[in-house]
Write an enzyme that holds these catalytic residues in place. Structure first.
Site, PDB file in Angstrom:
ATOM      1  N   GLY A 126      12.318  17.028  10.282  1.00 42.39           N
ATOM      2  CA  GLY A 126      12.574  15.633   9.917  1.00 42.39           C
ATOM      3  C   GLY A 126      11.309  14.814   9.793  1.00 42.39           C
ATOM      4  O   GLY A 126      10.240  15.239  10.198  1.00 42.39           O
ATOM      5  N   LYS A 143       8.360  -1.456  -2.048  1.00 42.69           N
ATOM      6  CA  LYS A 143       7.678  -0.735  -0.954  1.00 42.69           C
ATOM      7  C   LYS A 143       8.716  -0.103  -0.013  1.00 42.69           C
ATOM      8  O   LYS A 143       8.627   1.081   0.339  1.00 42.69           O
ATOM      9  CB  LYS A 143       6.773  -1.702  -0.187  1.00 42.69           C
ATOM     10  CG  LYS A 143       6.174  -1.141   1.090  1.00 42.69           C
ATOM     11  CD  LYS A 143       5.216  -0.012   0.824  1.00 42.69           C
ATOM     12  CE  LYS A 143       4.891   0.754   2.097  1.00 42.69           C
ATOM     13  NZ  LYS A 143       3.987   1.867   1.904  1.00 42.69           N
ATOM     14  N   GLU A 152       0.854  -1.189   0.000  1.00 39.45           N
ATOM     15  CA  GLU A 152       0.000   0.000   0.000  1.00 39.45           C
ATOM     16  C   GLU A 152       0.892   1.242   0.000  1.00 39.45           C
ATOM     17  O   GLU A 152       1.868   1.310   0.724  1.00 39.45           O
ATOM     18  CB  GLU A 152      -0.874  -0.060   1.264  1.00 39.45           C
ATOM     19  CG  GLU A 152      -1.802   1.105   1.431  1.00 39.45           C
ATOM     20  CD  GLU A 152      -2.647   1.334   0.204  1.00 39.45           C
ATOM     21  OE1 GLU A 152      -3.460   0.460  -0.123  1.00 39.45           O
ATOM     22  OE2 GLU A 152      -2.485   2.382  -0.444  1.00 39.45           O
ATOM     23  N   LYS A 165       2.406  14.699  11.222  1.00 37.31           N
ATOM     24  CA  LYS A 165       2.298  15.595  10.074  1.00 37.31           C
ATOM     25  C   LYS A 165       0.933  16.252  10.109  1.00 37.31           C
ATOM     26  O   LYS A 165       0.052  15.836  10.876  1.00 37.31           O
ATOM     27  CB  LYS A 165       2.518  14.847   8.758  1.00 37.31           C
ATOM     28  CG  LYS A 165       1.459  13.801   8.442  1.00 37.31           C
ATOM     29  CD  LYS A 165       1.794  13.034   7.170  1.00 37.31           C
ATOM     30  CE  LYS A 165       0.906  13.417   6.039  1.00 37.31           C
ATOM     31  NZ  LYS A 165       0.954  12.473   4.903  1.00 37.31           N
ATOM     32  N   ARG A 195       2.287   8.688  16.206  1.00 39.59           N
ATOM     33  CA  ARG A 195       3.363   7.693  16.260  1.00 39.59           C
ATOM     34  C   ARG A 195       4.640   8.266  15.642  1.00 39.59           C
ATOM     35  O   ARG A 195       4.628   8.812  14.558  1.00 39.59           O
ATOM     36  CB  ARG A 195       2.938   6.418  15.532  1.00 39.59           C
ATOM     37  CG  ARG A 195       1.837   5.667  16.273  1.00 39.59           C
ATOM     38  CD  ARG A 195       1.364   4.450  15.506  1.00 39.59           C
ATOM     39  NE  ARG A 195       0.666   4.825  14.276  1.00 39.59           N
ATOM     40  CZ  ARG A 195       0.170   3.945  13.400  1.00 39.59           C
ATOM     41  NH1 ARG A 195       0.308   2.659  13.626  1.00 39.59           N
ATOM     42  NH2 ARG A 195      -0.458   4.353  12.329  1.00 39.59           N
ATOM     43  N   CYS A 250       5.752   4.609   9.648  1.00 38.93           N
ATOM     44  CA  CYS A 250       6.157   3.754   8.517  1.00 38.93           C
ATOM     45  C   CYS A 250       7.525   4.068   7.931  1.00 38.93           C
ATOM     46  O   CYS A 250       8.305   3.153   7.657  1.00 38.93           O
ATOM     47  CB  CYS A 250       5.097   3.847   7.427  1.00 38.93           C
ATOM     48  SG  CYS A 250       3.525   3.171   7.991  1.00 38.93           S
TER      49      CYS A 250
HETATM   50  N1  LIG Z   1      -0.636   3.949   8.063  1.00 44.02           N
HETATM   51  C1  LIG Z   1      -0.438   4.109   6.763  1.00 44.02           C
HETATM   52  O1  LIG Z   1      -0.717   5.165   6.206  1.00 44.02           O
HETATM   53  C2  LIG Z   1       0.146   2.994   5.933  1.00 44.02           C
HETATM   54  C3  LIG Z   1       0.607   1.825   6.503  1.00 44.02           C
HETATM   55  N2  LIG Z   1       1.205   0.877   5.712  1.00 44.02           N
HETATM   56  C4  LIG Z   1       1.712  -0.360   6.267  1.00 44.02           C
HETATM   57  O2  LIG Z   1       0.594  -1.143   6.723  1.00 44.02           O
HETATM   58  C5  LIG Z   1       0.981  -1.846   7.914  1.00 44.02           C
HETATM   59  C6  LIG Z   1       0.002  -1.504   9.027  1.00 44.02           C
HETATM   60  O3  LIG Z   1       0.056  -0.098   9.259  1.00 44.02           O
HETATM   61  P1  LIG Z   1      -1.018   0.613  10.186  1.00 44.02           P
HETATM   62  O4  LIG Z   1      -2.377   0.125   9.825  1.00 44.02           O
HETATM   63  O5  LIG Z   1      -0.753   2.084  10.151  1.00 44.02           O
HETATM   64  O6  LIG Z   1      -0.559   0.081  11.600  1.00 44.02           O
HETATM   65  P2  LIG Z   1      -1.429  -0.193  12.874  1.00 44.02           P
HETATM   66  O7  LIG Z   1      -0.458  -0.312  13.993  1.00 44.02           O
HETATM   67  O8  LIG Z   1      -2.559   0.776  12.986  1.00 44.02           O
HETATM   68  O9  LIG Z   1      -2.078  -1.599  12.583  1.00 44.02           O
HETATM   69  C7  LIG Z   1      -1.333  -2.767  12.646  1.00 44.02           C
HETATM   70  C8  LIG Z   1      -2.275  -3.869  13.133  1.00 44.02           C
HETATM   71  O10 LIG Z   1      -1.566  -5.103  13.101  1.00 44.02           O
HETATM   72  C9  LIG Z   1      -1.817  -5.788  14.311  1.00 44.02           C
HETATM   73  N3  LIG Z   1      -0.668  -6.660  14.564  1.00 44.02           N
HETATM   74  C10 LIG Z   1       0.574  -6.289  14.913  1.00 44.02           C
HETATM   75  N4  LIG Z   1       1.365  -7.362  15.061  1.00 44.02           N
HETATM   76  C11 LIG Z   1       0.593  -8.434  14.774  1.00 44.02           C
HETATM   77  C12 LIG Z   1       0.818  -9.836  14.755  1.00 44.02           C
HETATM   78  N5  LIG Z   1       2.020 -10.340  15.053  1.00 44.02           N
HETATM   79  N6  LIG Z   1      -0.191 -10.640  14.390  1.00 44.02           N
HETATM   80  C13 LIG Z   1      -1.403 -10.132  14.093  1.00 44.02           C
HETATM   81  N7  LIG Z   1      -1.693  -8.821  14.095  1.00 44.02           N
HETATM   82  C14 LIG Z   1      -0.701  -7.995  14.446  1.00 44.02           C
HETATM   83  C15 LIG Z   1      -1.953  -4.709  15.363  1.00 44.02           C
HETATM   84  O11 LIG Z   1      -2.694  -5.168  16.482  1.00 44.02           O
HETATM   85  C16 LIG Z   1      -2.735  -3.642  14.573  1.00 44.02           C
HETATM   86  O12 LIG Z   1      -4.126  -3.832  14.644  1.00 44.02           O
HETATM   87  C17 LIG Z   1       2.431  -1.415   8.218  1.00 44.02           C
HETATM   88  O13 LIG Z   1       3.337  -2.373   7.725  1.00 44.02           O
HETATM   89  C18 LIG Z   1       2.581  -0.117   7.477  1.00 44.02           C
HETATM   90  O14 LIG Z   1       3.912   0.129   7.120  1.00 44.02           O
HETATM   91  C19 LIG Z   1       1.315   1.035   4.376  1.00 44.02           C
HETATM   92  C20 LIG Z   1       0.852   2.163   3.770  1.00 44.02           C
HETATM   93  C21 LIG Z   1       0.221   3.217   4.494  1.00 44.02           C
HETATM   94  O1  LIG Z   2       4.221   3.317   4.096  1.00 43.17           O
HETATM   95  C1  LIG Z   2       3.483   4.185   4.515  1.00 43.17           C
HETATM   96  O2  LIG Z   2       2.789   4.067   5.510  1.00 43.17           O
HETATM   97  C2  LIG Z   2       3.394   5.514   3.833  1.00 43.17           C
HETATM   98  O3  LIG Z   2       4.505   6.325   4.304  1.00 43.17           O
HETATM   99  C3  LIG Z   2       4.522   7.645   3.773  1.00 43.17           C
HETATM  100  O4  LIG Z   2       3.356   8.335   4.133  1.00 43.17           O
HETATM  101  P1  LIG Z   2       3.186   9.044   5.572  1.00 43.17           P
HETATM  102  O5  LIG Z   2       4.172   8.490   6.538  1.00 43.17           O
HETATM  103  O6  LIG Z   2       1.743   8.943   5.897  1.00 43.17           O
HETATM  104  O7  LIG Z   2       3.497  10.587   5.374  1.00 43.17           O
HETATM  105  P2  LIG Z   2       4.425  11.448   4.404  1.00 43.17           P
HETATM  106  O8  LIG Z   2       3.584  12.427   3.693  1.00 43.17           O
HETATM  107  O9  LIG Z   2       5.300  10.595   3.578  1.00 43.17           O
HETATM  108  O10 LIG Z   2       5.307  12.257   5.458  1.00 43.17           O
HETATM  109  C4  LIG Z   2       6.236  11.572   6.277  1.00 43.17           C
HETATM  110  C5  LIG Z   2       6.987  12.553   7.135  1.00 43.17           C
HETATM  111  O11 LIG Z   2       7.891  13.312   6.343  1.00 43.17           O
HETATM  112  C6  LIG Z   2       7.736  14.693   6.626  1.00 43.17           C
HETATM  113  N1  LIG Z   2       8.055  15.457   5.403  1.00 43.17           N
HETATM  114  C7  LIG Z   2       7.411  15.186   4.233  1.00 43.17           C
HETATM  115  C8  LIG Z   2       7.725  15.878   3.091  1.00 43.17           C
HETATM  116  C9  LIG Z   2       8.729  16.855   3.122  1.00 43.17           C
HETATM  117  O12 LIG Z   2       9.066  17.519   2.105  1.00 43.17           O
HETATM  118  N2  LIG Z   2       9.365  17.105   4.305  1.00 43.17           N
HETATM  119  C10 LIG Z   2       9.052  16.417   5.443  1.00 43.17           C
HETATM  120  O13 LIG Z   2       9.678  16.670   6.501  1.00 43.17           O
HETATM  121  C11 LIG Z   2       6.291  14.840   7.077  1.00 43.17           C
HETATM  122  O14 LIG Z   2       6.107  15.992   7.843  1.00 43.17           O
HETATM  123  C12 LIG Z   2       6.115  13.561   7.876  1.00 43.17           C
HETATM  124  O15 LIG Z   2       6.618  13.703   9.192  1.00 43.17           O
HETATM  125  C13 LIG Z   2       4.575   7.592   2.239  1.00 43.17           C
HETATM  126  O16 LIG Z   2       4.484   8.923   1.718  1.00 43.17           O
HETATM  127  C14 LIG Z   2       3.428   6.753   1.684  1.00 43.17           C
HETATM  128  O17 LIG Z   2       3.547   6.627   0.265  1.00 43.17           O
HETATM  129  C15 LIG Z   2       3.490   5.362   2.329  1.00 43.17           C
HETATM  130  O18 LIG Z   2       2.425   4.552   1.869  1.00 43.17           O
END
Ligand SMILES: NC(=O)C1=CN([C@@H]2O[C@H](COP(=O)(O)OP(=O)(O)OC[C@H]3O[C@@H](n4cnc5c(N)ncnc54)[C@H](O)[C@@H]3O)[C@@H](O)[C@H]2O)C=CC1
Ligand SMILES: O=C(O)[C@H]1O[C@H](OP(=O)(O)OP(=O)(O)OC[C@H]2O[C@@H](n3ccc(=O)[nH]c3=O)[C@H](O)[C@@H]2O)[C@H](O)[C@@H](O)[C@@H]1O
Length: 257
Positions: free
Chosen positions: A127, A76, A17, A195, A202, A132
Site C-alpha cells: 500500500g 493537486k 508541486e 518508499k 512519514r 502526502c
Molecule cells: N514532500 C514532497 O515530496 C512534496 C510535498 N508537497 C506538499 O508540500 C507541503 C510541505 O511538504 P513537506 O515539505 O514534505 O512537509 P514538511 O513537514 O517537511 O514541511 C512542512 C513545513 O511547514 C511548517 N509548518 C507546518 N504548519 C505550519 C504553520 N501552521 N505555519 C507555518 N509553518 C508551518 C513545518 O514546520 C515544516 O517546516 C505539503 O502540503 C505537501 O503535501 C508537494 C509535493 C511534493
Molecule cells: O504531493 C506529493 O507530495 C507527491 O506525492 C506523490 O509522491 P510520493 O509520495 O513522494 O511518492 P510516490 O512515488 O507517489 O509513492 C507513494 C507511495 O505509493 C507506493 N506505490 C507507488 C506506486 C505503485 O505502483 N505502488 C505503490 O505501492 C510507494 O511505495 C509509496 O509508498 C506523488 O507521486 C507526487 O506527484 C506528489 O507531488
C-alpha cells in the site's frame, strides 16, 4: 507584507508541486506540467504570467498550464487521489489473485499494456505511504463531505480504507506463513522508509506492519534501511538492530520498501 507595504496590491497564485520523494530534482527539471492558478482579475493573469516566465526558462511553454485557483488547488488533490486509487485498485485485485492462482504482476502487465490504462502505479504491495498521498485523499474526502457530497466522500474514503486493509492482510499473511505464531521467532525487516531511495519514514507502511507484528510477541525484530539514520528509526520504534545483525539467524525476512 500588507502591514509594511499597505499600498501594495497583492495577488495570490496557486502553484502546486508535483515532485515525488527520491526524484525531486529530476521532477523539477522535467515536469509533466506546471500548474499556475490565478484569479480571473487582469492583475491575477499578470501575476500568473510573471510566474510562468520564470518557469519558461527551463519548462516548455506548452507544459505550463494556466487555470483558475480552484482548478489548480483541486488538481493537486485529485492527482494524488488518482494515484492512490490506482494503487488501492491493484491491491484489491491482488487479494483476488491470491485466492484464484492468477499472478498480480501478470495481470498488471496485461492491463497496463492498454494505452488507455497505462502501466504506471500498478505495482501491488503493502500500500501507499508517505506524508502526502493519504493526506490529500483525506482532504478530498473532507472537501466533498463539507460540500454535502457524502457519496463522493465515501467513494474516496474507500481508497484509504483499502490501503489499510492491504497492510492488515499482509501482516496476517506473514503470521500465517510462520505457523500462525511469531512467539520466540526473529523477524528481519528490510526497508523502513515509505518508499525506495528516500529516508522519509512519514506514514511508512512498514511502521504499521511492524506495530501489528510486534503484538504477536516475536523474540526479536531486526530492522535495517540503508537510507534511514538509526537515530531516526529508533525514535519511531523501540527495537532496532544494526545492519550486521539484520540478516543473521532470522526465521523470516520481510522486504517492505
Ligand atoms: N514532500 C514532497 O515530496 C512534496 C510535498 N508537497 C506538499 O508540500 C507541503 C510541505 O511538504 P513537506 O515539505 O514534505 O512537509 P514538511 O513537514 O517537511 O514541511 C512542512 C513545513 O511547514 C511548517 N509548518 C507546518 N504548519 C505550519 C504553520 N501552521 N505555519 C507555518 N509553518 C508551518 C513545518 O514546520 C515544516 O517546516 C505539503 O502540503 C505537501 O503535501 C508537494 C509535493 C511534493
Ligand atoms: O504531493 C506529493 O507530495 C507527491 O506525492 C506523490 O509522491 P510520493 O509520495 O513522494 O511518492 P510516490 O512515488 O507517489 O509513492 C507513494 C507511495 O505509493 C507506493 N506505490 C507507488 C506506486 C505503485 O505502483 N505502488 C505503490 O505501492 C510507494 O511505495 C509509496 O509508498 C506523488 O507521486 C507526487 O506527484 C506528489 O507531488
Amino acid at each position: 507584507m500588507a502591514i509594511s507595504r499597505p499600498t501594495a496590491i497583492l495577488r495570490s497564485l496557486s502553484n502546486p508541486e508535483f515532485l515525488a520523494a527520491g526524484t525531486a530534482v529530476q521532477d523539477l527539471m522535467h515536469p509533466d506540467r506546471v500548474l499556475i492558478g490565478s484569479s480571473p482579475h487582469p492583475r491575477g493573469h499578470r501575476a500568473a504570467g510573471l510566474l510562468a516566465d520564470i518557469y519558461a526558462a527551463w519548462v516548455p511553454r506548452a507544459r505550463i498550464l494556466a487555470t483558475n485557483v480552484w482548478s489548480s488547488e483541486l488538481s493537486k488533490l485529485v492527482a494524488n487521489a488518482m494515484l492512490a486509487q490506482r494503487i488501492s485498485s491493484i491491491n484489491s485485485i491482488s487479494a483476488i489473485c491470491e485466492e484464484t492462482g492468477a499472478d498480480i504482476d501478470e495481470v498488471a502487465a496485461a492491463i497496463g499494456s492498454d494505452a488507455r490504462i497505462g502501466d504506471k502505479f500498478l505495482k501491488a504491495g503493502i500500500g501507499f505511504g508517505g506524508s502526502c498521498i493519504k493526506k490529500d485523499v483525506l482532504s478530498l474526502v473532507y472537501l466533498a463531505v463539507s460540500l454535502g457530497l457524502h457519496d463522493v466522500g465515501e467513494y474516496w474514503r474507500q481508497v484509504v480504507m483499502m490501503n489499510e486493509h492491504q497492510r492488515g492482510r499482509f501482516s496476517r499473511r506473514v503470521v500465517r506463513c510462520l505457523d500462525s505464531t511469531l512467539v520466540g521467532k526473529k523477524i528481519t525487516f528490510l526497508g523502513v522508509a515509505f518508499k525506495a531511495n528516500t529516508s522519509d519514514m512519514r506514514e511508512s507502511p512498514m511502521l504499521d506492519i511492524l506495530k501489528t507484528l510486534l503484538e504477536e510477541q516475536p523474540r526479536e525484530a531486526a530492522i535495517f534501511d540503508p537510507r534511514c539514520h538509526p537515530a531516526v528509526v529508533r525514535r519511531e520504534i523501540e527495537t532496532f538492530l544494526d545492519a550486521q545483525d539484520a540478516d543473521s539467524a532470522a526465521e523470516s525476512t520481510i522486504a517492505v520498501t
